[in-house]
Scaffold this active site. Structure first.
Site, short mmCIF file in Angstrom:
data_model
loop_
_atom_site.label_atom_id
_atom_site.label_comp_id
_atom_site.label_asym_id
_atom_site.label_seq_id
_atom_site.Cartn_x
_atom_site.Cartn_y
_atom_site.Cartn_z
CG HIS A 119 -5.44 -0.40 5.79
ND1 HIS A 119 -6.00 -1.63 6.05
CD2 HIS A 119 -5.58 -0.21 4.45
CE1 HIS A 119 -6.45 -2.14 4.93
NE2 HIS A 119 -6.20 -1.31 3.94
CB VAL A 161 -6.29 4.41 4.14
CG1 VAL A 161 -5.94 3.52 5.31
CG2 VAL A 161 -7.52 5.22 4.47
CG ASP A 162 -3.14 4.69 8.34
OD1 ASP A 162 -4.11 4.80 9.11
OD2 ASP A 162 -2.72 3.59 7.94
CB THR A 199 -9.80 -6.29 -1.44
OG1 THR A 199 -9.51 -4.97 -0.97
CG2 THR A 199 -8.52 -7.09 -1.51
CB THR A 222 -7.58 6.51 -1.74
OG1 THR A 222 -8.83 6.80 -2.34
CG2 THR A 222 -6.54 6.28 -2.83
NE ARG A 233 -3.70 -2.25 2.54
CZ ARG A 233 -3.47 -3.49 2.98
NH1 ARG A 233 -2.27 -3.83 3.41
NH2 ARG A 233 -4.44 -4.37 3.01
CG HIS A 255 -16.55 -7.51 21.51
ND1 HIS A 255 -17.27 -6.52 20.87
CD2 HIS A 255 -17.46 -8.30 22.11
CE1 HIS A 255 -18.55 -6.70 21.09
NE2 HIS A 255 -18.70 -7.78 21.84
N1 LIG Z 1 -8.79 1.32 2.98
C1 LIG Z 1 -8.98 0.06 2.65
O1 LIG Z 1 -9.19 -0.80 3.53
C2 LIG Z 1 -8.97 -0.30 1.17
C3 LIG Z 1 -9.38 -1.58 0.74
C4 LIG Z 1 -9.36 -1.84 -0.62
C5 LIG Z 1 -8.91 -0.88 -1.52
N2 LIG Z 1 -8.51 0.34 -1.06
C6 LIG Z 1 -8.01 1.39 -1.95
O2 LIG Z 1 -9.09 2.05 -2.59
C7 LIG Z 1 -8.60 2.69 -3.77
C8 LIG Z 1 -9.52 2.41 -4.94
O3 LIG Z 1 -9.44 1.04 -5.29
P1 LIG Z 1 -10.35 0.45 -6.48
O4 LIG Z 1 -10.14 -1.01 -6.47
O5 LIG Z 1 -11.72 1.02 -6.40
O6 LIG Z 1 -9.62 1.10 -7.74
P2 LIG Z 1 -10.28 1.35 -9.18
O7 LIG Z 1 -9.13 1.53 -10.12
O8 LIG Z 1 -11.31 0.32 -9.47
O9 LIG Z 1 -11.04 2.73 -9.00
C9 LIG Z 1 -10.41 3.95 -8.79
C10 LIG Z 1 -11.29 5.02 -9.40
O10 LIG Z 1 -10.72 6.30 -9.10
C11 LIG Z 1 -10.94 7.12 -10.23
N3 LIG Z 1 -10.02 8.26 -10.20
C12 LIG Z 1 -8.69 8.26 -10.44
N4 LIG Z 1 -8.22 9.53 -10.35
C13 LIG Z 1 -9.27 10.32 -10.04
C14 LIG Z 1 -9.42 11.70 -9.83
N5 LIG Z 1 -8.38 12.53 -9.92
N6 LIG Z 1 -10.65 12.18 -9.55
C15 LIG Z 1 -11.71 11.35 -9.46
N7 LIG Z 1 -11.63 10.03 -9.67
C16 LIG Z 1 -10.42 9.52 -9.95
C17 LIG Z 1 -10.71 6.20 -11.41
O11 LIG Z 1 -11.26 6.73 -12.60
C18 LIG Z 1 -11.40 4.93 -10.93
O12 LIG Z 1 -12.77 4.90 -11.31
C19 LIG Z 1 -7.15 2.16 -3.96
O13 LIG Z 1 -6.21 3.11 -3.49
C20 LIG Z 1 -7.13 0.92 -3.09
O14 LIG Z 1 -5.82 0.58 -2.67
C21 LIG Z 1 -8.55 0.64 0.26
#
Ligand SMILES: NC(=O)c1ccc[n+]([C@@H]2O[C@H](COP(=O)([O-])OP(=O)(O)OC[C@H]3O[C@@H](n4cnc5c(N)ncnc54)[C@H](O)[C@@H]3O)[C@@H](O)[C@H]2O)c1
Length: 315
Positions: free
Chosen positions: A181, A128-129, A233, A125, A94, A174
């Site tokens: 993360h 995340v932190d 995921t 995204t 990440r 719990h």
């Molecule tokens: N926090 C968590 O527990 C967790 C879990 C899973 C995934 N994620 C993270 O979530 C994020 C998204 O993952 P995903 O699988 O949906 O990816 P994805 O590629 O399916 O979707 C990302 C979306 O962001 C859009 N995007 C990119 N740049 C942009 C901008 N400047 N403005 C607006 N939209 C924009 C893209 O067009 C795309 O639709 C990743 O960073 C992933 O690592 C976090």
């Protein structure tokens, strides 16, 4: 007479990829808000998703308006959820996403704040932190109103695994994962319980330390295992984000391990990291400081150090 102008809950989702759409789908199915606005740099994608989601609304538990919008729609939003940006590729950590996603975030936050937005941010995204920190810095909003999904998903994964291990309803489990993360996160075994029994007090014939350690390693590495198999995921995080959204919009005062700004808690400051926090309509009401044992404290400190080191070049 009934007040027909009653304030409705508006949530704006930025990023309609796999995670964003899983969130949107769960939001509609759980009847959480009255308005859901979808925004993506790929406008055709957010339009198509809004059209598709709208066709399920007759089967939703309560009415909701869903549309593909613009940043101007953030002005009256209660909550902006950000799932936009790049996702991990197989084998990628990440933290390796930090530079590219920070750049994307700076632009997104600028656009949101230009609308006059004055609500709560929820960031998913990765990493995340760090991106929650970027959101706080760039938005200028109070720290209580900037929340990262933190280790909410990781704690859910742990509860699921323990529930399966003991053949118990996960709602009776719990257990908390705290820290980054990511690879340096840690389980707080000293505060975990199944029903009324503390895990650490269970006799070895019911639970040994080795199986606990295996359960944690599988939880910590779950994203790698899933990404190897299906590329990404999204359902688990989508539902975790809905859980946090409900805690905020319904003023629940519930405890979730969100990424929160530490201002002296756990002996650290100026970092966002996953810790148990009380969530309500105002965002993070308070951070709960649990008494970590020496090993847990050392692991948590390491997690903070790794986040701060990774953040340095981009903040
Ligand atoms: N926090 C968590 O527990 C967790 C879990 C899973 C995934 N994620 C993270 O979530 C994020 C998204 O993952 P995903 O699988 O949906 O990816 P994805 O590629 O399916 O979707 C990302 C979306 O962001 C859009 N995007 C990119 N740049 C942009 C901008 N400047 N403005 C607006 N939209 C924009 C893209 O067009 C795309 O639709 C990743 O960073 C992933 O690592 C976090």
């Amino acid at each position: 007479m009934e007040n027909l102008n009653k304030k409705v809950n508006r949530v704006v989702l930025i990023g309609t990829g796999a995670v964003g759409c899983s969130y949107a789908y769960s939001m509609i199915n759980q009847g959480v808000a009255e308005e859901l606005v979808l925004i993506d740099v790929n406008e055709a994608k957010s339009e198509g998703e809004a059209m598709d989601l709208n066709h399920g609304i007759p089967f939703a538990p309560s009415p909701i308006k869903v549309w593909s919008g613009t940043y101007q729609d953030c002005e009256s939003a209660d909550l902006v959820v950000i799932t936009a940006g790049l996702a991990q590729k197989p084998g990628e950590t990440r933290l390796q996403l930090v530079e590219k996603n920070t750049k994307i975030f700076k632009e997104i936050i600028k656009n949101i704040m230009a609308s006059g937005f004055d609500g709560i941010f929820l960031v998913a995204t990765n990493p995340v932190d760090i991106l929650t920190y970027v959101t706080w810095k760039e938005s200028g909003l109070p720290k209580e109103r900037v929340i990262g999904s933190g280790t909410v998903l990781d704690s859910a994964r742990l509860r699921t695994a323990l529930g399966q291990h003991f053949n118990m309803d996960t709602r009776n489990v719990h257990a908390y994962i705290i820290g980054e993360h990511g690879d340096t996160e840690l389980p707080v075994w000293s505060r975990s319980s199944v029903g009324v029994e503390r895990l650490e007090e269970l006799p070895p014939e019911r639970l040994n330390r080795e199986s606990l350690e295996n359960i944690f390693v599988n939880v910590r590495d779950a994203a790698y295992h899933i990404i190897e198999r299906k590329g990404a995921t999204y359902y688990g995080i989508g539902m975790s984000l809905v859980r946090i959204t409900k805690a905020i919009l319904n003023n629940e005062n519930c405890i979730l391990t969100v990424s929160s700004y530490l201002d002296g808690q756990y002996g650290h400051q100026d970092v966002f990291i996953g810790v148990p926090a009380v969530i309500n309509r105002g965002g993070i009401r308070e951070i709960i400081e649990i008494d970590l044992n020496a090993k847990e404290k050392q692991q948590f400190d390491h997690s903070v150090t790794v986040l701060k080191e990774t953040m340095k070049p981009v903040i």
